[in-house]
Design an enzyme around this catalytic site. Structure first.
Site, PDB file in Angstrom:
ATOM      1  N   HIS A 278     -68.814  49.480 -85.835  1.00 43.17           N
ATOM      2  CA  HIS A 278     -68.315  50.033 -87.094  1.00 43.17           C
ATOM      3  C   HIS A 278     -69.013  51.322 -87.493  1.00 43.17           C
ATOM      4  CE1 HIS A 278     -66.515  50.403 -90.903  1.00 43.17           C
ATOM      5  NE2 HIS A 278     -67.254  49.579 -91.608  1.00 43.17           N
TER       6      HIS A 278
ATOM      7  N   LYS B 282     -66.463  43.673 -85.617  1.00 45.64           N
ATOM      8  CA  LYS B 282     -67.491  42.721 -85.196  1.00 45.64           C
ATOM      9  C   LYS B 282     -68.132  43.143 -83.882  1.00 45.64           C
ATOM     10  CE  LYS B 282     -70.077  39.251 -84.970  1.00 45.64           C
ATOM     11  NZ  LYS B 282     -70.992  40.194 -84.316  1.00 45.64           N
TER      12      LYS B 282
ATOM     13  N   CYS C  90     -71.727  39.132 -89.149  1.00 41.35           N
ATOM     14  CA  CYS C  90     -71.818  40.529 -89.561  1.00 41.35           C
ATOM     15  C   CYS C  90     -71.459  41.431 -88.387  1.00 41.35           C
ATOM     16  CB  CYS C  90     -73.240  40.858 -90.014  1.00 41.35           C
ATOM     17  SG  CYS C  90     -73.860  39.720 -91.262  1.00 41.35           S
TER      18      CYS C  90
ATOM     19  N   VAL D  48     -73.468  47.687 -86.506  1.00 40.77           N
ATOM     20  CA  VAL D  48     -73.623  49.006 -87.122  1.00 40.77           C
ATOM     21  C   VAL D  48     -73.786  49.983 -85.974  1.00 40.77           C
ATOM     22  CG1 VAL D  48     -75.137  50.441 -88.526  1.00 40.77           C
ATOM     23  CG2 VAL D  48     -74.612  48.111 -89.241  1.00 40.77           C
TER      24      VAL D  48
ATOM     25  N   CYS E 242     -65.110  52.697 -96.333  1.00 35.82           N
ATOM     26  CA  CYS E 242     -64.677  52.275 -94.999  1.00 35.82           C
ATOM     27  C   CYS E 242     -63.224  52.647 -94.710  1.00 35.82           C
ATOM     28  CB  CYS E 242     -64.891  50.782 -94.822  1.00 35.82           C
ATOM     29  SG  CYS E 242     -66.642  50.378 -94.875  1.00 35.82           S
TER      30      CYS E 242
END
Lengths: 490, 404
Positions: free
Chosen positions: B348, B344, B215, B218, B88
């Site tokens: 990401h 968030k 989480c 994505v 990351c």
């Protein structure tokens, strides 16, 4: 004196209540109520005949010097590999020395007793001093029929030698017959069974007495010289009937363990023998038989040494350590009798490099890390440079076995995203007593069994099956230790 | 003795795509989208770029190997392009490559571009690498996912500091609620809906104790930066133009100590504690809580953000959970954090994320952040954490107004 020097048992923790199985199957096969008593043992989703065999062998090694073993025989009809010696994997998991004979004995329910006779003969002949015989089976059966009720999963191990003998071997007698009450062709998942009446009348009832009478004649003894008679036969009425006809009634007959765990295949004669040994006193005489395409009969007498045997879990300890299978659907999934949508994520996989496995065989199969010679830090995974930031020694390291060390949970999680046969998938970091840390999967537990500081033990498990290539992977996992209920606690 | 990167390099231009489930675009189109904005902002032509660094992480479901996908997509004129990957920290690594190239004098103008196309896997969450994790790891490594790996921080943190499970859950919910509130104001964010603490606490569990709203998204996306020397930047943008310069760039990788040596307690990031101290020294920051105007940290999971507040030496050890509940990191708080919505809610796309964070700092420092604009920011910190708490890489950048 030649005989058994040690024993070990492994019955998986999972138990399926047969009445629950019957209730799920009654609409289809109401007749199975006839055998729907007690419970059967069941492998967890990450167990098979090989992993159970390793656990039974580890139990058998309690208090023993494993470097004294000259040979390891693995007896089973359900081994994962048709060509890649399964006993060689067990040998590596146990981290035995390389100079050892390993052999798989298979293709008959009497493989265990035959392996035992072979081992006893080798020790008696003086060519080998100590041999471990491991028997294990995870027999598959189709859903909703008698055999899924009769069968159980389990393993047992016996060491034979000529020193510290706990049960002296007095002699054996075997008969061989191509009697196929059931058979399983190569590459087939399930047995094909012939009519049970024929199996009982022409098989069990005739062949077992033939071997027993042969042994009696050979040794010049009668059933009066037997204190415990152990032989597998899941037809409970015939089990008692055969024994009675041979003169063994009441307490002399060792229970066929239908209620406790079911019949554990090639392991069952050992499992029954061990359950007799666990209660035996010096002087007791035990007759044990293995049945399958003939019959092996073996006769032992327990010695004073049995009182000196190191503590172990044994068959009794395993039977007392249970997890309840909550429903029949889960049983079906665990046996792959029901196709469950595992999602696209579950497709991730790939080949397993056997060259990497060979290079790292002690680490991956044997859970052997290493230890810094300078600062003494045990480390996992084993690496060349010491992990201790205040040391960093680059010198050669000693092997360090983690498999027998207990550990404590540093942190953990229960993961619903990870692909799992039993979500949530549990894993965490553990710190071994004496040093060493590992990121590890947990098994045989639920979320509620985990907490920071919880004690865990290591267990050898089936890691995954690569359906495209026929590869079975194995690795070690951690099991939370059941807390003993304190006396007087509410 | 090296004196660090402070004020040696200025950001000439930046671009960032909308993050999200970009079913309409592949990685090549995403790269063009961020590059187009970046080039216009830099007020240069493509031929002025002398070298490029390309960041992408999960190549197997995105661009494939090498730096060529960048040079192909942008039709770069046969200049040197390097591909970097560091979990990351990948985006920040690409930025670091370009910044170091300019600082060294090897080139005048360099491009850093990150991209990730994650939504071609067919399932939620990050791709499962399977045997792609390496032949030996594949044979023994446990079944760890990203949420599970980070969830373990929660158990260890709560145990160490005696935080009740409910209190921890509430603090984590405050973290996500704050990011959702910020993300709702950002037109480029993936998730643009405010949610309540109660909604967050009641969401399904992904990996205990983390629920769905703990989480990050994505996402697909790309972000780019063009960097040069402050002198050249002034020539291009004019002497009176506000400039943003790089104050610090630090990286720390695990030695294996966390995973293999029985000392670390599982509740924090060893790497972040080291990298942040070095970054503050490099940037000349003595009291980060007072001096930092804003932050974009690696909130892949709410619990990561929680412990990072301590590892960056802003919250006191064991006090971050209270600071989060007290609103210290809200947009109107003492140190606004995740002003653009964070991982968030902004999303990401791994290789783009580090540059996306710098993009928000850049917009804020130039007064171009629209509805989210903070008052007179001086320094902004960005932070990435790649891997797992027990084995990771941490990257930190500090950017600020150039006063030279």
């Amino acid at each position: 004196m030649v005989g058994i020097t040690s024993y070990g048992g492994y019955i998986p923790k999972l138990r399926v209540d047969r009445m629950m199985m019957f209730q799920a199957a009654a609409w289809f096969a109401p007749a199975v109520i006839a055998v729907a008593q007690g419970e059967r043992s069941l492998c967890n989703w990450d167990e098979d005949a090989l992993s159970m065999g390793v656990e039974a062998a580890r139990d058998c090694l309690a208090g023993m010097d494993k470097s004294a073993l000259d040979a390891l025989y693995l007896c089973s009809t359900t081994l994962p590999y048709a060509d890649r010696q399964n006993s060689g994997i067990v040998k590596t998991a146990l981290n035995l020395k390389d100079a050892v004979v390993t052999a798989d004995m298979t293709a008959s329910q009497k493989a265990g007793t035959t392996g035992l006779i072979t081992a006893l003969d080798a020790v008696a002949g003086g060519q080998k001093k100590n041999i471990m015989v491991v028997a294990s089976d995870k027999r598959e059966s189709k859903a909703m029929y008698f055999y899924e009720m009769w069968f159980g999963d389990g393993a047992a191990a016996l060491c034979v030698g000529s020193e510290n003998v706990i049960a002296e071997f007095k002699g054996s007698y075997s008969v061989s017959h191509d009697f196929a009450d059931h058979y399983r062709g190569a590459g087939y998942k399930f047995d094909y069974m012939w009519e049970e009446r024929w199996a009982k009348d022409e098989g069990y009832t005739k062949i077992i007495p033939e071997a027993v009478k042969g042994l009696f004649a050979k040794l010049g003894i009668t059933m009066d010289d037997v204190d415990k008679f152990a032989f597998p036969c899941f037809f409970t009425r015939e089990h008692k009937g055969i024994a009675k006809a041979l003169g063994a009634e009441g307490a002399k007959l060792v229970d066929n363990m239908h209620n406790a765990c079911g019949e554990t295949g090639a392991a069952h004669p050992f499992v029954m023998l061990i359950s007799a040994l666990e209660k035996a006193k010096p002087g007791d005489r035990i007759l044990v038989c293995g049945f399958g395409q003939g019959c092996d009969a073996l006769y032992f007498q327990v010695t004073d040494e049995i009182t000196k045997l190191a503590p172990r879990k044994g068959v009794a300890g395993c039977l007392a350590d249970k997890r309840k299978m909550p429903n029949y659907q889960k049983y079906l999934k665990f046996r792959e009798l029901m196709e469950v949508e595992m999602g696209i994520r579950a497709e991730a996989g790939g080949q397993s490099a056997v060259s990497a496995l060979w290079r790292n065989r002690k680490m991956i199969t044997g859970l052997v890390g290493n230890q810094c010679k300078k600062c003494g830090t045990p480390q996992w995974p084993p690496m060349d440079i010491c992990v201790n930031p205040d040391c960093g020694d680059m010198g050669k390291k000693d092997d360090y076995e983690f498999s027998g060390k207990s550990a404590k949970v540093l942190t953990w999680t229960a993961d619903m995203l990870a692909v799992s046969w039993e979500p949530p998938c549990t894993y965490g970091l553990i710190d071994f007593d004496g040093g060493g840390r590992m990121i590890v999967d947990f098994t045989d537990c639920e979320q509620k069994d985990l907490a920071v500081g919880k004690e865990v033990h290591m267990t050898f498990r089936h890691r995954w099956f690569d359906k495209d290539r026929g590869y079975h992977g194995y690795s070690w996992k951690a099991v939370p230790v059941k807390e003993e209920k304190k006396e007087g606690a509410k | 003795m090296a004196d660090g990167i402070r004020d040696k390099v200025a950001i000439l231009g930046m671009g960032c795509t909308k993050f999200g489930e970009r079913w309409d675009m592949g990685p090549a189109e995403l790269m063009v989208e961020s590059f187009t904005e970046c080039l216009q902002d830099a007020q240069i032509e493509k031929k002025d770029i002398q070298a490029a660094w390309f960041g992408t992480c999960v190549e197997e479901c995105g661009v494939g190997k090498s730096a060529i996908p960048l040079s192909l997509s942008l039709r770069l004129p046969k200049i040197p392009v390097s591909r970097v990957e560091n979990y990351c920290a990948t985006g920040t690594e690409a930025f670091r490559g370009a910044v170091y190239a300019v600082a060294s004098g090897a080139c005048d103008i360099a491009l850093a571009l990150g991209v990730e196309k994650l939504k071609d896997t067919g399932y939620g969450g990050l791709p499962d690498l399977g045997a792609g994790s390496g032949p030996t790891n594949w044979l023994w490594f446990p079944n760890v996912t990203a949420p599970g790996g980070f969830a373990m921080l929660g158990q260890a943190y709560a145990h160490k500091h005696g935080v009740d499970a409910k209190d921890l859950k509430r603090a984590l919910a405050h973290i996500s609620a704050k990011s959702h509130a910020n993300g709702a104001k950002n037109p480029k964010a993936h998730l643009r809906k405010a949610v309540t603490v109660e909604q967050i606490m009641g969401a399904p569990i992904i990996a205990h104790p983390l629920g769905l709203f703990d989480c990050c998204g994505v996402s697909d996306g790309s972000a780019a930066a063009i960097v040069t020397t402050p002198e050249i930047a002034k020539k291009i943008k004019g002497n009176d133009a506000h400039l943003v310069s790089v104050k610090a760039l630090q990286l720390a990788c695990s030695s294996g100590e966390e995973m293999g040596y029985s000392k670390w307690d599982g509740s924090y990031f060893m790497t972040t504690r080291v990298a942040s101290k070095k970054a503050y020294a490099e940037a000349g920051i003595a009291d980060p809580r007072k001096e930092l105007s804003m932050m974009e940290v690696h909130d892949c999971f709410s619990v990561t953000e929680l412990v990072t507040m301590e590892d960056l030496w802003i919250s006191k050890e064991g006090a971050a959970w209270k600071d989060c509940i007290d609103g210290v990191y809200n947009i109107d708080g003492e140190v606004p954090c995740q002003v653009d919505g964070g991982l968030k809610c902004f999303g990401h796309p791994i290789g783009a994320s580090g540059i996306r964070m710098i993009y928000e700092m850049y917009l804020q420092l130039l007064g171009r952040a629209g509805e989210r604009q903070l008052k007179d920011p001086q320094f902004g910190l960005t932070h990435n954490l790649g891997g797992f708490p027990f084995m990771n890489v941490c990257s930190i950048s500090i950017v600020g107004r150039y006063d030279g």
